[in-house]
Design a protein around this motif. Sequence first.
Motif, PDB file in Angstrom:
ATOM      1  N   TYR A 289       0.840  -1.198   0.000  1.00  0.00           N
ATOM      2  CA  TYR A 289       0.000   0.000   0.000  1.00  0.00           C
ATOM      3  C   TYR A 289       0.876   1.250   0.000  1.00  0.00           C
TER       4      TYR A 289
ATOM      5  N   ILE B 271      -5.252  -5.087   4.623  1.00  0.00           N
ATOM      6  CA  ILE B 271      -4.193  -4.096   4.432  1.00  0.00           C
ATOM      7  C   ILE B 271      -3.892  -3.482   5.789  1.00  0.00           C
ATOM      8  N   SER B 272      -2.780  -2.816   5.887  1.00  0.00           N
ATOM      9  CA  SER B 272      -2.392  -2.141   7.134  1.00  0.00           C
ATOM     10  C   SER B 272      -3.546  -1.319   7.693  1.00  0.00           C
ATOM     11  N   ASP B 273      -3.662  -1.307   9.010  1.00  0.00           N
ATOM     12  CA  ASP B 273      -4.715  -0.526   9.667  1.00  0.00           C
ATOM     13  C   ASP B 273      -4.548   0.967   9.429  1.00  0.00           C
ATOM     14  N   ASP B 274      -3.342   1.376   9.072  1.00  0.00           N
ATOM     15  CA  ASP B 274      -3.037   2.805   8.935  1.00  0.00           C
ATOM     16  C   ASP B 274      -3.127   3.292   7.491  1.00  0.00           C
TER      17      ASP B 274
END
Length: 414
Positions: free
Chosen positions: A76, A150-153
């Motif tokens: 991402y 995907i990454s939480d951020d």
Amino acid sequence: MDTSNLVSKSQIKETYESYNDYFNEIMKKVVERLQQNVKLSAQPTYKSRVKSFNSYYKKVLRLKPKSVEQGFDLIYLTDMMGIRMICAFLEDINLAVEQIKEFFDIKEVEVKGAEKKFSEFGYESTHVLVKIPDEFKPELKGKYENLKPISDDIVCEIQIRTILQDAWAEVEHELIYKTEFNPFDIPLRRKLASINASLTLADITFQEIRDYQNKLQKELDVRRRSFYSQADNFLNDNSEKKENINRVTPFVQGTIDDMLLRAIQAHNEGRMQDAVDIYSRILDAVSGDQHTIIAVIRKHRGMAYFSMNNLDAALDDFAKSIEADPTAFRSYYYKGIVYSIQKKYQEAVDCYTKSLEINEFQAHTCFRRAIAYFELQEYEKSMTDLDVALKLGLNPDECKGLQEKLVKKFGMNM
């Protein structure tokens, strides 16, 4: 590196494009929140896009070369989701950023292009990275069940530009970045820099005009409230002096617009003769065929004469304002107020009626005509106008006196 372990470009593309709908759904929710919460003088327009695969692929190869080996998962990038907010004026950019901070978690604010020299082509754009709220992320089920978390951020990039900045960015993208063109020829570079400078100057000029417009409108609002207050004092036989208004507005002398602002400022400060003198100089400076300017200045000078209790001069200016512009409904209204003060109620009714024929959505004009009708003993017409004024939003407290008089005349509750 053992190339046998590399994932093919087509496999990477397949993985990347499998997230397209997922990202578009998120961006749709972000845009909806922006539309609901960002309130500017002119509402911005929005464009959104998922980063093209070719751009993504080049960046992945440049930043994460090992990640394209076997077992590739989506990487991402911060500009994967891009939303463009296109505003009318330069002032809107900072206003938008401040408002976005109120309903999104901001990760970064960057002004792109600010580092360029004035002689270089390129244009500024404010980029805001916002964290995607958990509730905006679609659940990984149904058509998304094969996607990996995907990454939480994850973030979305919001680019905030004026209309002219956006126009330059579109053309610049086609001329330079899309074709990987970087001119070495000095005349060509100067031409691009000249276009950039022209657009920048245009943006600044638009903002200056907007600032002037806002200052003038504030002065006009103060002057109009003062006029209405004085008219109320006259009509109610109230000798109490109106509140002294002292406003200071910076201006640049020279143009008719500058002179108008100075005149209105003098008017608001109670320097009526100064205001009349400036209005008169403007009228001397304009030609006879500039009907719109004549109508506006005559109206303003009439209001100044009214404040000086020179009702005949005020009537003459209002009449000439109407002569220059037959659609000047406010001049008809002000003329009606003067006639009411002079107790010429039928003439007042005629003026109010003409004003309402041009613009029927005037609560105060309906109310003034209701008072004039009452003085002419036409009580049913007075009551009808009063009802219309209330429906148009007139403050009920302003109507109490007339309501009580009509109740007594009709002997019933309204």
